[in-house]
Design a protein around this motif. Structure first.
Motif, PDB file in Angstrom:
ATOM      1  N   VAL A  57      33.870  42.144  55.828  1.00  0.00           N
ATOM      2  CA  VAL A  57      34.001  40.685  55.907  1.00  0.00           C
ATOM      3  C   VAL A  57      34.915  40.184  54.802  1.00  0.00           C
ATOM      4  O   VAL A  57      34.830  40.643  53.660  1.00  0.00           O
ATOM      5  CB  VAL A  57      32.617  40.006  55.773  1.00  0.00           C
ATOM      6  N   ILE A  58      35.796  39.228  55.143  1.00  0.00           N
ATOM      7  CA  ILE A  58      36.629  38.590  54.120  1.00  0.00           C
ATOM      8  C   ILE A  58      36.618  37.073  54.319  1.00  0.00           C
ATOM      9  O   ILE A  58      36.583  36.576  55.438  1.00  0.00           O
ATOM     10  CB  ILE A  58      38.095  39.101  54.125  1.00  0.00           C
ATOM     11  N   LEU A  59      36.617  36.371  53.209  1.00  0.00           N
ATOM     12  CA  LEU A  59      36.722  34.916  53.212  1.00  0.00           C
ATOM     13  C   LEU A  59      38.194  34.568  53.047  1.00  0.00           C
ATOM     14  O   LEU A  59      38.854  35.045  52.121  1.00  0.00           O
ATOM     15  CB  LEU A  59      35.895  34.331  52.076  1.00  0.00           C
ATOM     16  N   THR A  60      38.731  33.741  53.962  1.00  0.00           N
ATOM     17  CA  THR A  60      40.163  33.453  53.974  1.00  0.00           C
ATOM     18  C   THR A  60      40.439  31.966  54.168  1.00  0.00           C
ATOM     19  O   THR A  60      39.540  31.199  54.508  1.00  0.00           O
ATOM     20  CB  THR A  60      40.873  34.218  55.114  1.00  0.00           C
ATOM     21  N   VAL A  61      41.717  31.614  53.969  1.00  0.00           N
ATOM     22  CA  VAL A  61      42.210  30.270  54.288  1.00  0.00           C
ATOM     23  C   VAL A  61      43.411  30.429  55.203  1.00  0.00           C
ATOM     24  O   VAL A  61      44.342  31.185  54.892  1.00  0.00           O
ATOM     25  CB  VAL A  61      42.613  29.497  53.019  1.00  0.00           C
ATOM     26  N   ARG A  62      43.393  29.763  56.342  1.00  0.00           N
ATOM     27  CA  ARG A  62      44.548  29.838  57.242  1.00  0.00           C
ATOM     28  C   ARG A  62      45.708  29.064  56.621  1.00  0.00           C
ATOM     29  O   ARG A  62      45.559  27.898  56.232  1.00  0.00           O
ATOM     30  CB  ARG A  62      44.194  29.271  58.623  1.00  0.00           C
ATOM     31  N   VAL A  63      46.858  29.721  56.515  1.00  0.00           N
ATOM     32  CA  VAL A  63      47.983  29.198  55.748  1.00  0.00           C
ATOM     33  C   VAL A  63      48.484  27.864  56.297  1.00  0.00           C
ATOM     34  O   VAL A  63      48.743  26.928  55.528  1.00  0.00           O
ATOM     35  CB  VAL A  63      49.131  30.234  55.714  1.00  0.00           C
ATOM     36  N   ASP A  64      48.599  27.736  57.616  1.00  0.00           N
ATOM     37  CA  ASP A  64      49.225  26.527  58.181  1.00  0.00           C
ATOM     38  C   ASP A  64      48.301  25.323  58.199  1.00  0.00           C
ATOM     39  O   ASP A  64      48.754  24.180  58.114  1.00  0.00           O
ATOM     40  CB  ASP A  64      49.756  26.799  59.593  1.00  0.00           C
TER      41      ASP A  64
END
Length: 288
Positions: free
Chosen positions: A17-24
């Protein structure tokens, strides 16, 4: 590669599992995939079409995102690691996808349970028998999960805690949360206690009659929650012929209605009255 489909990696949560932020869009997402967290270490971004991504879960508001971030900061890596092993076991044994939320709820539960046991706090579970009867497959997986936790943390896991783990196993593969399942199991126990009190009987917890009653109530609650209705052509006849049993069944139905906020029809009450009749006949005669 489209920049709009990229996710900026904020944190790896265990190996999968990874916590991310969508770039756009700047929206926060949790990405799930076997080995995804392990392989993402040291990377800054991951493309949205990466074949390792099996599922993505968007954190829709800042409050929810903040809650998950706080949760991740408080959970120890050992709890995350053992939770991942348990989730993999659920996927293998039940053969169905798991809810993304279990990756957060289960390690949090494990960490708190281990803390209580290390602190010498007693774990009480008055609904253990109902849990074992209503969710036998999930209980078997929870028992194996308890052994994993014992090995990882070097602390005995009591059967009462296995019952609570059962709710998380079932929740991982279903729509109800562990808390909702616990409330449902409590409701079943309260309905059975009402039947015993009104009928002036005691049903042996280890007997087949108790198991049949628990399973009937479990399926009745499922039907009500899913908006399904039972068909019982003898409902009116049962009410007329067995008024006492019908009265007790109606009282139990009132408790169901109050807890679920859903009406319980006469057909469902009729089926429950049949169970009450059989129980009263068996255990009142046994007292003679």
């Amino acid at each position: 590669m489209s920049g709009g489909r990229e996710y900026r990696i904020e944190r790896a949560v265990g190996n999968n599992v990874i916590l991310t932020v969508r770039v756009d869009t700047g929206k926060e997402y949790v990405l799930f995939g076997k080995g995804l967290g392990f392989e993402a270490k040291g990377l800054q971004t991951i493309p949205g079409d990466d074949p390792r991504i099996e599922k993505r879960y968007r954190l829709d508001d800042k409050e929810e995102a903040g809650r998950y971030r706080l949760l991740l900061e408080e959970i120890e890596p050992e709890s995350v690691a053992i939770a991942e092993r348990i989730v993999e076991r659920i996927r293998e044994d039940m053969g169905i996808p798991v809810s993304p939320k279990v990756y957060f709820a289960l390690p949090s539960h494990i960490q708190f349970a281990v803390f209580r046991l290390h602190s010498g706090m007693e774990i009480s579970n008055p609904f253990l028998e109902e849990t074992k009867l209503a969710f036998p497959q999930e209980y078997a997986i929870a028992a194996e999960a308890a052994r994993m936790i014992e090995e990882a943390f070097g602390i005995p896991i009591p059967e009462e805690e296995v019952g609570f783990l059962t709710f998380h196993v079932h929740s991982a593969a279903g729509e109800l949360s562990a808390g909702q399942l616990a409330r449902r199991t409590k409701l079943m126990a309260e309905m059975i206690a009402l039947i015993e009190q009104e009928g002036e009987i005691a049903i042996p917890r280890r007997g087949s009659d108790y198991a049949r009653l628990v399973m009937h109530l479990h399926h009745a609650l499922d039907r009500l929650a899913e908006g399904k209705s039972a068909t019982n052509p003898f409902a009116d006849e049962i009410a007329d012929k067995f008024p006492e049993m019908h009265r007790i069944a109606a009282l139990a139905a009132e408790k169901m209605e109050k807890e679920l906020g859903l009406p319980v029809g006469k057909n469902e009450i009729g089926f429950l009255a049949m169970h009450v009749h059989r129980l009263l006949e068996a255990y009142r005669q046994g007292d003679n």
